[in-house]
Design a protein around this motif. Structure first.
Motif, PDB file in Angstrom:
ATOM      1  N   LEU A  88      28.716  53.053  72.104  1.00 17.51           N
ATOM      2  CA  LEU A  88      29.485  54.290  72.301  1.00 17.51           C
ATOM      3  C   LEU A  88      30.170  54.381  73.438  1.00 17.51           C
ATOM      4  N   GLY A 131      23.770  58.072  67.752  1.00 19.26           N
ATOM      5  CA  GLY A 131      24.406  56.821  68.550  1.00 19.26           C
ATOM      6  C   GLY A 131      24.851  55.387  67.510  1.00 19.26           C
ATOM      7  N   LEU A 134      28.001  57.223  65.282  1.00 24.91           N
ATOM      8  CA  LEU A 134      28.974  57.799  65.918  1.00 24.91           C
ATOM      9  C   LEU A 134      30.260  56.889  66.489  1.00 24.91           C
ATOM     10  N   PRO A 135      30.041  55.714  66.860  1.00 26.58           N
ATOM     11  CA  PRO A 135      31.132  54.985  67.601  1.00 26.58           C
ATOM     12  C   PRO A 135      31.946  54.514  66.362  1.00 26.58           C
ATOM     13  N   ALA A 168      29.271  63.399  71.311  1.00 28.20           N
ATOM     14  CA  ALA A 168      29.154  62.387  72.195  1.00 28.20           C
ATOM     15  C   ALA A 168      28.722  62.912  73.597  1.00 28.20           C
ATOM     16  N   THR A 172      25.125  62.034  75.613  1.00 29.98           N
ATOM     17  CA  THR A 172      25.402  61.193  76.809  1.00 29.98           C
ATOM     18  C   THR A 172      25.249  61.895  78.057  1.00 29.98           C
TER      19      THR A 172
END
Length: 405
Positions: A88, A131, A134-135, A168, A172
């Motif tokens: 991420l 996670g 998402l990237p 995100a 995080t």
């Protein structure tokens, strides 16, 4: 011993590193010497935002130095979400608007569909699943922005990217990566600015306020929230705009409460209630859960931050309809944890506090086991526990959070 990892233990180490007496620190932070002595000895939690900010400022350190950074334990539920952070981080740091880190992407409709699915994962507080997916979504949306298939496609990709960066930002932040959360919020602001959409800008402003450095900055957070609300207000003409505006007013209320501006905090909460009355009371559907129910949740959070405990916290909690929160696990768990932390301030309600904290953990285990404020409360309660049954429950929760027990 738990004392080795408490905020109190770090406070003592930082104070001695600065060559400060407890009295000097108390004077600089405008807190009592007795209170700070209890914190250092693990007998009192340092869990109010205002106290943490004051102590960090007095010591001239960051809040991360004081509270500790991302915390890993042997519990897979607690530690697992941290394993997806490197990917991420790479997606957030290597993409810029107009300069994508990848050279291909799925069709934009497919990404929109996945974003809707990710919202459900976000709501359910499954950090690990979020996670993992998402990237690539961040990468591919940046590709569509760098090489758009026309103006409508560009605007769609930009507004969806703001939402994705919201996922995100908060996850995080929850895990303790404040730098990464701030960068994600900054990326959202860039996308919102390019879109020219005032509601998207309001969303990004909300993320910015939520990730601003806290030491000596709560006044700036309040100013930023108030200014963003003022800019958005003329454009808050539909339910979405009202909901975004509502979250900015709640942010202003919390920032005021941290600064002990009770009247201002109350005024902003009243403004939030008035806005909430204009939209359906549906936390699951509304943006960032803004609703009458969610205003009640923030009312509890502001009360706990203002020092409320025991019966006063329960009175605030009674105004919240938990049934409406049940599907929004993140918000529900936060509410339960705030009530538990407030109750823990009353020695006669420690058993009740533990039950609320355990409920929070059951609703969103990945979130609660990574929550620094809950971990601090559990550690202090563990040290204070006298009854064997309560001690066993606390030891179990402490073990899952990585607190020596």
């Amino acid at each position: 011993m738990y004392d080795e990892v408490t905020i109190g233990a770090r406070l003592r180490a930082l104070r001695r590193w600065r060559g400060m007496s407890l009295r000097t620190l108390a004077d600089l932070a405008d807190l009592s010497q007795g209170f700070l002595s209890k914190v250092e000895n693990g007998k009192q939690p340092l869990d109010r935002r205002s106290h943490i900010a004051a102590v960090a400022q007095a010591l001239q350190v960051s809040e991360t130095d004081l509270m500790g950074g991302p915390h890993l334990s042997t519990d897979p539920t607690q530690a697992g979400p941290h394993s997806v952070v490197p990917a991420l981080r790479a997606a957030i740091q290597t993409n810029r608007l107009g300069d994508a880190a990848v050279d291909r992407a799925r069709p934009l409709p497919d990404l929109l569909a996945e974003t809707r699915e990710l919202e459900e994962v976000f709501i359910c507080c499954d950090y690990l699943a979020l996670g993992r997916r998402l990237p690539s979504v961040i990468d591919e949306l940046h590709f569509h922005i760098a090489e758009p298939a026309g103006e409508p496609a560009l605007l769609t990709a930009l507004t969806v990217l703001v939402e994705v960066y919201m996922f995100a930002t908060f996850r995080t932040k929850d895990l303790g990566y404040s730098d990464l959360a701030h960068l994600a919020a900054s990326r959202a602001m860039d996308a919102a600015k390019l879109s020219g959409d005032p509601v998207a800008a309001g969303k990004a402003d909300y993320l910015r306020v939520q990730t601003m450095p806290r030491e000596n900055s709560w006044d700036r957070a309040q100013i930023a929230a108030e200014q963003a609300a003022k800019m958005l207000e003329p454009h808050a003409t539909d339910p979405l705009g009202i909901q975004v505006l509502g979250m900015l007013t709640l942010s202003a209320a919390m920032a005021a409460a941290v600064q002990h501006k009770t009247a201002a905090a109350g005024a902003w909460l009243d403004e939030a209630r008035a806005l909430a009355a204009r939209v359906p009371d549906e936390p699951l559907v509304n943006w960032s859960s803004f609703s009458t129910t969610n205003v009640g949740v923030w009312g509890v959070a502001v009360g706990v931050e203002s020092g409320e405990g025991g019966a006063a916290v329960l009175e605030l909690a009674d105004a919240v309809d938990e049934a409406k929160l049940s599907a929004r696990r993140s918000r529900h768990a936060t509410f339960l944890a705030d009530v538990g932390r407030g109750l823990a301030r009353d020695r006669n309600r420690r058993g009740e506090a533990l039950r609320w904290l355990r409920r929070a953990e059951a609703v969103a285990p990945q979130r609660i086991r990574n929550n620094a404020a809950v971990r601090e409360t559990v550690g202090v309660m563990l040290q204070q526990a006298r009854e064997a049954a309560v001690g066993r429950e606390l030891r179990g929760m402490a073990a899952r959070m990585g607190v020596p027990h």
